[in-house]
Design a protein around this motif. Structure first.
Motif, PDB file in Angstrom:
ATOM      1  N   SER A  24       1.181  -1.267   0.293  1.00  0.00           N
ATOM      2  CA  SER A  24       0.280  -0.104  -0.097  1.00  0.00           C
ATOM      3  C   SER A  24       0.859   1.119   0.113  1.00  0.00           C
ATOM      4  O   SER A  24       0.287   2.206  -0.273  1.00  0.00           O
ATOM      5  CB  SER A  24      -1.324  -0.040   1.174  1.00  0.00           C
ATOM      6  OG  SER A  24      -1.109   0.506   2.085  1.00  0.00           O
ATOM      7  N   GLU A  27       1.722   1.697  -3.718  1.00  0.00           N
ATOM      8  CA  GLU A  27       0.698   1.578  -5.073  1.00  0.00           C
ATOM      9  C   GLU A  27       0.624   3.227  -4.234  1.00  0.00           C
ATOM     10  O   GLU A  27      -0.150   4.857  -5.204  1.00  0.00           O
ATOM     11  CB  GLU A  27      -0.713   1.828  -3.869  1.00  0.00           C
ATOM     12  CG  GLU A  27      -2.099   1.305  -4.185  1.00  0.00           C
ATOM     13  CD  GLU A  27      -2.823   0.267  -4.620  1.00  0.00           C
ATOM     14  OE1 GLU A  27      -2.274  -0.819  -3.847  1.00  0.00           O
ATOM     15  OE2 GLU A  27      -4.212   0.399  -5.197  1.00  0.00           O
TER      16      GLU A  27
ATOM     17  N   VAL B   2     -13.082 -10.867  -1.029  1.00  0.00           N
ATOM     18  CA  VAL B   2     -12.901 -11.234  -2.378  1.00  0.00           C
ATOM     19  C   VAL B   2     -11.494 -10.454  -1.812  1.00  0.00           C
ATOM     20  O   VAL B   2     -10.349 -11.168  -1.968  1.00  0.00           O
ATOM     21  CB  VAL B   2     -13.675 -10.174  -3.411  1.00  0.00           C
ATOM     22  CG1 VAL B   2     -12.588 -10.527  -4.095  1.00  0.00           C
ATOM     23  CG2 VAL B   2     -14.436 -11.692  -3.726  1.00  0.00           C
ATOM     24  N   LYS B   3     -10.835  -9.271  -1.705  1.00  0.00           N
ATOM     25  CA  LYS B   3      -9.983  -8.044  -1.571  1.00  0.00           C
ATOM     26  C   LYS B   3      -8.898  -8.818  -0.344  1.00  0.00           C
ATOM     27  O   LYS B   3      -8.045  -8.361  -0.445  1.00  0.00           O
ATOM     28  CB  LYS B   3      -9.520  -6.693  -1.453  1.00  0.00           C
ATOM     29  CG  LYS B   3      -9.111  -5.385  -1.567  1.00  0.00           C
ATOM     30  CD  LYS B   3      -9.705  -4.556  -1.331  1.00  0.00           C
ATOM     31  CE  LYS B   3      -8.487  -3.664  -1.934  1.00  0.00           C
ATOM     32  NZ  LYS B   3      -8.182  -1.569  -0.720  1.00  0.00           N
ATOM     33  N   TYR B   4      -9.390  -9.014   0.842  1.00  0.00           N
ATOM     34  CA  TYR B   4      -8.789  -9.634   1.298  1.00  0.00           C
ATOM     35  C   TYR B   4      -7.886 -11.046   1.116  1.00  0.00           C
ATOM     36  O   TYR B   4      -6.995 -11.316   1.181  1.00  0.00           O
ATOM     37  CB  TYR B   4      -9.493 -10.143   2.700  1.00  0.00           C
ATOM     38  CG  TYR B   4      -8.099 -10.603   3.691  1.00  0.00           C
ATOM     39  CD1 TYR B   4      -7.592 -10.553   4.325  1.00  0.00           C
ATOM     40  CD2 TYR B   4      -8.882 -11.955   3.530  1.00  0.00           C
ATOM     41  CE1 TYR B   4      -6.536 -11.462   4.976  1.00  0.00           C
ATOM     42  CE2 TYR B   4      -7.921 -13.234   5.053  1.00  0.00           C
ATOM     43  CZ  TYR B   4      -6.829 -12.768   5.547  1.00  0.00           C
ATOM     44  OH  TYR B   4      -5.978 -12.908   6.314  1.00  0.00           O
ATOM     45  N   LEU B   6      -7.625 -11.700  -2.386  1.00  0.00           N
ATOM     46  CA  LEU B   6      -6.321 -11.572  -3.080  1.00  0.00           C
ATOM     47  C   LEU B   6      -4.834 -10.843  -2.573  1.00  0.00           C
ATOM     48  O   LEU B   6      -4.020 -11.197  -2.616  1.00  0.00           O
ATOM     49  CB  LEU B   6      -6.910  -9.561  -3.963  1.00  0.00           C
ATOM     50  CG  LEU B   6      -5.940  -9.617  -5.111  1.00  0.00           C
ATOM     51  CD1 LEU B   6      -6.047 -11.072  -5.872  1.00  0.00           C
ATOM     52  CD2 LEU B   6      -6.248  -8.886  -5.660  1.00  0.00           C
ATOM     53  N   ASN B   7      -5.254  -9.432  -1.325  1.00  0.00           N
ATOM     54  CA  ASN B   7      -3.985  -9.509  -0.562  1.00  0.00           C
ATOM     55  C   ASN B   7      -3.328 -10.656  -0.152  1.00  0.00           C
ATOM     56  O   ASN B   7      -1.996 -10.614  -0.235  1.00  0.00           O
ATOM     57  CB  ASN B   7      -4.590  -8.393   0.431  1.00  0.00           C
ATOM     58  CG  ASN B   7      -3.945  -7.058   0.140  1.00  0.00           C
ATOM     59  OD1 ASN B   7      -2.983  -7.134  -0.422  1.00  0.00           O
ATOM     60  ND2 ASN B   7      -4.660  -6.382   0.860  1.00  0.00           N
ATOM     61  N   THR B  83      -1.990 -12.661 -12.404  1.00  0.00           N
ATOM     62  CA  THR B  83      -2.478 -11.720 -11.040  1.00  0.00           C
ATOM     63  C   THR B  83      -0.913 -11.183 -10.646  1.00  0.00           C
ATOM     64  O   THR B  83      -1.304  -9.375 -10.394  1.00  0.00           O
ATOM     65  CB  THR B  83      -3.080 -12.445  -9.867  1.00  0.00           C
ATOM     66  OG1 THR B  83      -3.777 -13.179 -10.491  1.00  0.00           O
ATOM     67  CG2 THR B  83      -3.394 -12.041  -8.848  1.00  0.00           C
ATOM     68  N   TRP B  87      -0.430  -6.692 -10.873  1.00  0.00           N
ATOM     69  CA  TRP B  87      -0.805  -5.947  -9.944  1.00  0.00           C
ATOM     70  C   TRP B  87       0.741  -4.748  -9.977  1.00  0.00           C
ATOM     71  O   TRP B  87       0.246  -3.940  -9.796  1.00  0.00           O
ATOM     72  CB  TRP B  87       0.025  -6.449  -8.404  1.00  0.00           C
ATOM     73  CG  TRP B  87      -0.247  -5.396  -7.382  1.00  0.00           C
ATOM     74  CD1 TRP B  87      -1.288  -5.716  -6.406  1.00  0.00           C
ATOM     75  CD2 TRP B  87       0.515  -4.984  -6.596  1.00  0.00           C
ATOM     76  NE1 TRP B  87      -1.386  -4.139  -5.293  1.00  0.00           N
ATOM     77  CE2 TRP B  87       0.180  -4.240  -5.220  1.00  0.00           C
ATOM     78  CE3 TRP B  87       1.904  -4.359  -7.057  1.00  0.00           C
ATOM     79  CZ2 TRP B  87       0.958  -3.110  -4.640  1.00  0.00           C
ATOM     80  CZ3 TRP B  87       2.897  -3.957  -6.112  1.00  0.00           C
ATOM     81  CH2 TRP B  87       2.492  -2.650  -5.205  1.00  0.00           C
TER      82      TRP B  87
END
Lengths: 110, 110
Positions: A24, A27, B2-4, B6-7, B83, B87
């Motif tokens: 992050s 980012e 979903v975000k968690y 992916l993270n 993936t 990123w």
């Protein structure tokens, strides 16, 4: 020697990117330079913890910092980011070429 | 959620890619599937050490394995590789867009 150095840099860059807080921070810095306290603001952690993550990013070459008076400004190093990206891109395209050749072979076999 | 997920997957993938032996295994598998002993051949390490690295790659989703009889075959998982690549690409392009806007601004100021 160059290959060893690149390999070592890739170790440090992928290691740096393996943490969500550091990602992050990357980012944020891709949207422009920021001071350490600006970087810390959205993160639920102490300033010393942020500085520690920043040191990992700096060591990897992904981020550089400079100090003016009492403010340390952080910025992204796009060439390093590109190096990590390129390593994955080259592997992925080598896999896709392999798949294309297999497709061609099966087509000819018909 | 979903975000968690992916993270968390990004954590594991970048962690997996932060080791030169694991990167050379990924490199080999991008040229086609291989058995564990084929993967081990060019690496200066014991078979159990190779298996351990393989488990890290499997857990990250970058590699999958299947067993037929006594042979375990390993293959790359291109979607996972994509993936991780994506990123970095998204961050880099966000940085480049920022730079373009800055260029436009300076041009207008002249």
């Amino acid at each position: 020697m160059v290959k060893y150095m690149l390999n070592h840099q890739l170790d440090l860059m992928f290691q740096a990117l393996s943490d969500p807080s550091r990602r992050s921070m990357v980012e944020r810095l891709c949207r422009g330079p920021a001071s350490v306290s600006e970087l810390a603001k959205p993160l639920a952690m102490s300033l010393p913890a942020v500085v520690q993550h920043l040191q990992v990013l700096e060591k990897s070459g992904l981020v550089s910092t400079s100090k003016q008076g009492r403010t340390r400004t952080c910025q992204i190093e796009p060439v390093a980011l590109r190096t990590a990206e390129q390593w994955i891109t080259e592997r992925r395209t080598s896999w896709e070429r392999k798949l294309d050749r297999l497709g061609d072979f099966l087509e000819e076999e018909r």
